[in-house]
Structures are given as structure tokens and as C-alpha cells.
Design an enzyme around this catalytic site. Sequence first.
Site: not given
Length: 229
Positions: A91, A93, A177-178, A109
Site C-alpha cells: 500500500q 508509495i 498495516t492498521s 496505491h
Amino acid sequence: MKYGSIVVLTGAGISAESGLRTFRAADGLWEDHRVEDVATPEAFERDPVLVHRFYNARRRQLLGGVEPNPAHRALARLERDYPGEVLVVTQNIDDLHERAGSRRLIHMHGELLFVRCTRTGRRYPVEGDCSVSQRCECCEAEGRLRPDIVWFGEMPLQMDTIYEALEACELFVAIGTSGHVYPAAGFVEVAAGAGARTLELNLEASRLGSVFEEGRYGPASEQVPLLVE
Ligand code: BV8
């Protein structure tokens, strides 16, 4: 013996120990703007100077000496040494996975080090700031370049390839990751539904922690090398 495939989803937490801030740590805030208010096509329409400033600041930080950490490097070793297939879906960048050596990698993303022409879709690498006065080569016009990043409300990239890999994998690992942002947050259920084992590596249990079969908690730079060894 056939080795099952592994899909790894990474989020901002894997780059935290390289010095890049996560979204939740800052309560999703940047210069008093909510990220969701800056990382959208509407925000870019409304105030392209502000949005370019948001990404220029992050690109400058990334290009200013941020390095991959042992977690990125462990995933690159896993891809090299594991006899089955390994796919990293990030996710993030930043370019830390590539720089650590990962090759089978999807930036769902988008990528901070690229901009694209809003008229032709042509991508350009960018090594510094981008602004509204910059001209694209394809149109020879100003004001058409935007960060090549998937904003809130936009479709993430290579979703078909990702869902195919999730349906076929034997192991799904989420790292740093949350689990707030969809569709990435739904991947664990797709993998589990297809019979994969599911494992979460995070600083602490994410909001999806109970969905995973197993969770191992602590800094990614310690947990990921342990997993890969
Ligand atoms: C889409 C690029 C549809 C920008 C990003 C309600 C319900 C469901 C969905 C929605 C909803 N309302 C709106 C939506 C849709 C929306 C969404 O999910 N919103 C959320 C806020 C509710 N999603 C979208 O808009 C997506 N598109 O749905 O399209 C569509 C369909 C058809 C056609 C067209 C469109 C697009 C989402 C992509 C947005 N772009 N990034 C940029 O980066 O500037 S998302 C951005 O935020 C990041 O890329 C990242 O993905 C996300 C932040 O998540 P994390 O990576 O998890 O980071 P976070 O800080 O949250 O967590 C870090 C974790 O690491 C923590 O758990 C922490 O404990 C841990 N950690 C910290 N340090 C360490 C660590 N772990 C290990 N070691 C450490 N040292």
C-alpha cells in the site's frame, strides 16, 4: 513437492523504522489537513498547489537518505530463497521494497517517484518537486501533471492480479498495516475464504487482528526476519 505461494501485504508500518511516518501515528494529519482531505481527486481539483506541496515534502524526505530496513530486506530474501512464488502487494508509495531487492511487487496505491499526465495518462519519473507550472512532454502544456498515486475514491491498481494471487495462495501475511483502508483491508478475508493460512505481523494487534489465524507483534525489523529465517 509443490511449494504453496505466499502473498504479503505491506503498509506504512514496514517503512516506519526507515523513518517514514505512518498515517495513524499522525492521526492521519499533515500540516493540520486530514490526509483524506488532501489525498483525493477533489482536493487536487480544488487546490493542486497544496496537494503538490504534500507530495513534494514526502518525496523530498524519501529521496533525502531514507533506506530500506531489515524487514524490507528479509522479504527480498524470502522471494529469492523460497522455492514457491512470493508476491508483495504494498500500500506504500515509497520505493523501499524495490531498493531492498523485491522484484515481484505491486504498488496498489501508486508510486511517489512518478507523476502522470492527466490528459494522456503517460507516466514520468520525478526526482524532485512537481508543480502546476511543470510541462509534460506529451502535451507540451503546463498544469497537467499529477502525482501517480491512487487517492481516496480512486480504484487501486492491478486488483485482478491481486485477487487471483489471494485466491491461489497458501499463506497470506499482512505486515505493518492498521486495516483501515479498503479494499486492502478486505484481502485477509479473501485469502482465508480460499483456504490460506493468515498471519499478521504488526506493532500491536490491528483492527483486523482477530480475523487473522495468528498474530506476531513487535517491530517489523525484528518480526519479519524472524518469520523469514
Ligand atoms: C476505493 C496513497 C472504490 C495516498 C492511499 C467505508 C468503508 C469502506 C471503504 C470506504 C469507506 N469510506 C470510504 C471508503 C473507501 C476508502 C477507504 O477505505 N477509506 C478509509 C479511510 C475508510 N478507500 C478508497 O477510497 C480506495 N478506493 O475504495 O475505490 C472504487 C470502486 C470502483 C471504482 C472507483 C473507486 C483507495 C484507497 C487508497 C488511498 N490511498 N495511499 C498517499 O499515500 O498519500 S491509502 C494510505 O493510507 C496509504 O497508502 C495506506 O494504504 C493507508 C494507511 O494505511 P496503513 O498503511 O495501514 O498505515 P497506518 O498508519 O494506518 O497503519 C500503520 C500500521 O503499522 C499500524 O497498525 C501500526 O501499529 C503499525 N506499525 C507502526 N510502526 C510499526 C508498525 N508495525 C510494525 N513495525 C513498526 N515499526
